[in-house]
Design a protein around this motif. Structure first.
Motif, short mmCIF file in Angstrom:
data_model
loop_
_atom_site.label_atom_id
_atom_site.label_comp_id
_atom_site.label_asym_id
_atom_site.label_seq_id
_atom_site.Cartn_x
_atom_site.Cartn_y
_atom_site.Cartn_z
N ILE A 102 0.85 -1.19 0.00
CA ILE A 102 0.00 0.00 0.00
C ILE A 102 0.88 1.24 0.00
CG2 ILE A 102 -1.94 -1.12 1.15
CD1 ILE A 102 -1.05 0.18 3.76
N TYR A 154 9.79 12.17 7.28
CA TYR A 154 11.21 12.20 6.91
C TYR A 154 11.71 13.62 6.70
CZ TYR A 154 11.79 7.19 6.74
OH TYR A 154 11.90 5.88 7.11
N CYS A 195 6.38 -1.35 7.76
CA CYS A 195 7.44 -0.95 6.82
C CYS A 195 8.77 -0.97 7.56
CB CYS A 195 7.16 0.44 6.23
SG CYS A 195 7.06 1.77 7.43
N ALA A 196 9.86 -0.93 6.80
CA ALA A 196 11.21 -1.01 7.38
C ALA A 196 11.80 0.39 7.56
CB ALA A 196 12.12 -1.85 6.49
N MET A 197 12.33 0.63 8.74
CA MET A 197 12.92 1.95 9.00
C MET A 197 14.45 1.91 8.94
SD MET A 197 12.18 4.58 12.13
CE MET A 197 13.46 4.12 13.26
N LEU A 214 9.38 -6.47 3.09
CA LEU A 214 8.62 -5.24 3.32
C LEU A 214 9.42 -4.06 2.78
CD1 LEU A 214 8.63 -4.40 7.16
CD2 LEU A 214 10.37 -5.69 6.01
N GLN A 238 10.93 -0.13 2.45
CA GLN A 238 11.42 0.92 3.34
C GLN A 238 10.32 1.98 3.51
OE1 GLN A 238 14.71 1.86 4.70
NE2 GLN A 238 15.07 -0.33 4.59
N CYS A 239 10.17 2.46 4.75
CA CYS A 239 9.15 3.49 4.99
C CYS A 239 9.40 4.71 4.11
CB CYS A 239 9.16 3.91 6.46
SG CYS A 239 8.98 2.57 7.64
N ASN A 240 10.69 5.04 3.90
CA ASN A 240 10.96 6.27 3.14
C ASN A 240 10.72 6.11 1.63
OD1 ASN A 240 13.21 4.88 2.33
ND2 ASN A 240 14.69 6.25 3.27
N SER A 241 10.26 4.92 1.22
CA SER A 241 9.82 4.77 -0.17
C SER A 241 8.31 5.04 -0.26
CB SER A 241 10.12 3.37 -0.69
OG SER A 241 9.33 2.40 -0.04
N SER A 292 5.79 3.53 1.11
CA SER A 292 4.92 2.36 0.98
C SER A 292 5.07 1.46 2.19
CB SER A 292 5.22 1.61 -0.33
OG SER A 292 6.58 1.35 -0.44
#
Lengths: 339, 143
Positions: free
Chosen positions: A179, A187, B79-81, B110, B112-115, B117
């Motif tokens: 999603i 960020y 998500c991965a940080m 999973l 990366q959060c900074n992508s 998604s």
């Protein structure tokens, strides 16, 4: 340039093999560029970094470097390199972010960067210069993973995305899906905090360069070229985005007839802006007994691509004469779609 | 469908959730029972954010004596940080009287959060009454 690409592909496949070891379902590479990317250790020993004074801050995961050097109106030297974190690439694990913060050994492993690089040589065009290096960040008070607020803001976004009550549909559905969520404000805020926070970091590194004669990768074709170890400390003032870095490096030039060795020390001042980092540095090179100076501009606007250009006065290692050097380059993210 | 065998005369059930590699996750969970008309009725529901420690827990409000036949459903967004992390181990354990009576682990890719998604997935288990295992000696006794 063709053989550099071949060598790079060899390096790339080596790292790829390690990455595939840890990932069965995902594309092997997950390159992410971030702000304030440290310099490549292998490019440093090859003289292909845009600056001499290297940063002390926390390392990134996998960075691909593409550099060119234009020496005083003569031809261009080109180079390719890859910096990667062996701990995660070769299967290292973290129990949690708290473990990263609290366990020094694991944090150091997660902040160790291996580096492989190659450049062509205009003087001996049939030879290939290869380098490998390691860089370990011992301490970084501004490490983004120590930013508790970033994790909390990510958690809030995940909670909001998962806030819908469980429905009958959820009982019927055991699928996994990707999603889209907008984490960019979290960020961006983290980046602002990073820029405005005062703090220091310390790193050590080592690198060695060899010459592959006649473009051969056979063991007896390698000829030791140069080695170096260094200690780099950085302090960010947190005011106006200003930062000061000091570095001391011991270098041995085994290629020289009298096997030169000596120390290189220098200071750099940086200013961090939203999409730019400006850098000016001055160094003293005891091998050449002279000062060198340079400036660097790094541009972070493009997604996954850092563009940089530096201009410096450096001494020619053979003649000792000062030369103007212009070095443009990019650091690259080859992110794969996450499906 | 997986089953978690419980002792109806034992203590309350505790759900322990964990995610490794510093990944962030939010779990929405419900203990539910199916009514006669086929609709799900929620007996207990809770949210669980694994946070910096990568873990969280919840004690079910449904008594062990009433939990047999009900399900525990969970929906996870994660998500991965930590830079470089591409996979995480998602684990849900059920404890009763300090003993682990159920464990479900899944090693998932999973983003990366900074992508910008995250992954979303669901899973469930069914509670059943623990009937006890038949020991070899018991079989010989019967024979």
């Amino acid at each position: 340039m063709g053989r550099i690409v071949k060598t790079f592909l060899l390096i790339f496949s080596f790292v790829s093999a390690g990455a595939q070891f840890t990932s069965e379902e995902m594309p092997a590479f997950n390159y992410k560029l971030d702000y304030n990317i440290p310099e490549s250790p292998s490019f440093s020993v090859l003289g292909s970094n845009p600056t001499t004074v290297m940063r002390g801050s926390a390392s990134q995961e996998v960075i691909v470097n593409l550099a060119s050097s234009f020496l005083g109106g003569s031809g261009a030297d080109s180079g390719l390199g890859i910096d990667f974190n062996p701990y995660f690439v070769f299967g290292g694990r973290l129990k949690s972010v708290s473990e990263y913060r609290n366990k020094t050994i694991k944090r150091i492993l997660a902040n160790t960067q291996l580096s492989l690089g190659t450049v062509n040589d205009d003087v001996f065009p049939n030879d290939l210069l290869l380098a490998s290096g390691i860089r370990i960040t011992l301490f970084d008070s501004k490490d983004p993973l120590k930013d508790r607020s970033l994790g909390q803001e990510i958690d809030k976004i995940l909670e909001a995305a998962n806030s819908a009550p469980l429905s009958d549909d959820d009982f019927e559905d055991d699928s996994s899906e990707l999603i889209t969520l907008d984490f960019s404000p979290a960020y961006a805020a983290s980046k602002r905090r990073y820029k405005n926070k005062a703090g220091g970091s310390l790193s050590v590194g080592a690198a060695v360069a060899t010459r592959a004669k006649n473009n051969s990768l056979a063991v007896d074709s390698f000829n030791f070229q140069k080695s170096q170890v260094w200690l780099s400390g950085q302090y960010d003032f947190g005011v106006s985005g200003l930062s000061m870095t000091g570095m001391v490096m011991y270098q041995n030039n085994g290629n020289a007839e009298d096997n030169l060795d000596g120390t290189i020390g220098g200071f750099a001042i940086r200013q961090y802006r939203d999409n730019l980092i400006l850098n000016a540095e001055i160094t003293y090179n005891s091998l050449m007994d002279g000062f060198e100076a340079g400036g660097l501009l790094e541009y972070y606007k493009l997604k996954n691509i850092l563009v940089y250009a530096s201009f410096s006065y450096r001494m020619n290692e053979v003649t000792g004469a000062y030369e103007r050097m212009f070095q443009p380059g990019i650091k690259w993210n080859f992110s794969e779609p996450k499906s | 469908m997986t089953y978690c065998y419980i002792n109806p005369n034992g203590g309350p059930l505790t759900i322990e959730i964990s995610v490794n590699n510093g990944s962030r996750s939010n779990w929405k969970c419900a203990n539910a029972d199916k009514s006669d008309d086929g609709n799900w009725i929620s007996l207990d529901k809770f949210d669980c954010t694994t946070g910096d420690n990568g873990q969280c827990s919840h004690q079910l409000t449904t008594p062990a004596s009433d939990v047999s036949g009900t399900v525990l459903l969970w929906r996870v967004v994660a998500c991965a940080m930590v830079p470089g992390v591409e996979k995480s181990n998602f684990k849900l354990c059920v404890f009763q009287d300090d003993a682990e009576i159920y464990k479900k682990e899944s090693n998932r890719s999973l983003p990366q959060c900074n992508s910008n998604s995250a992954i979303r997935f669901r899973s469930m288990l069914t509670f059943k009454t623990h009937t006890g295992t038949v020991e070899n000696n018991d079989i010989w006794d019967v024979l």
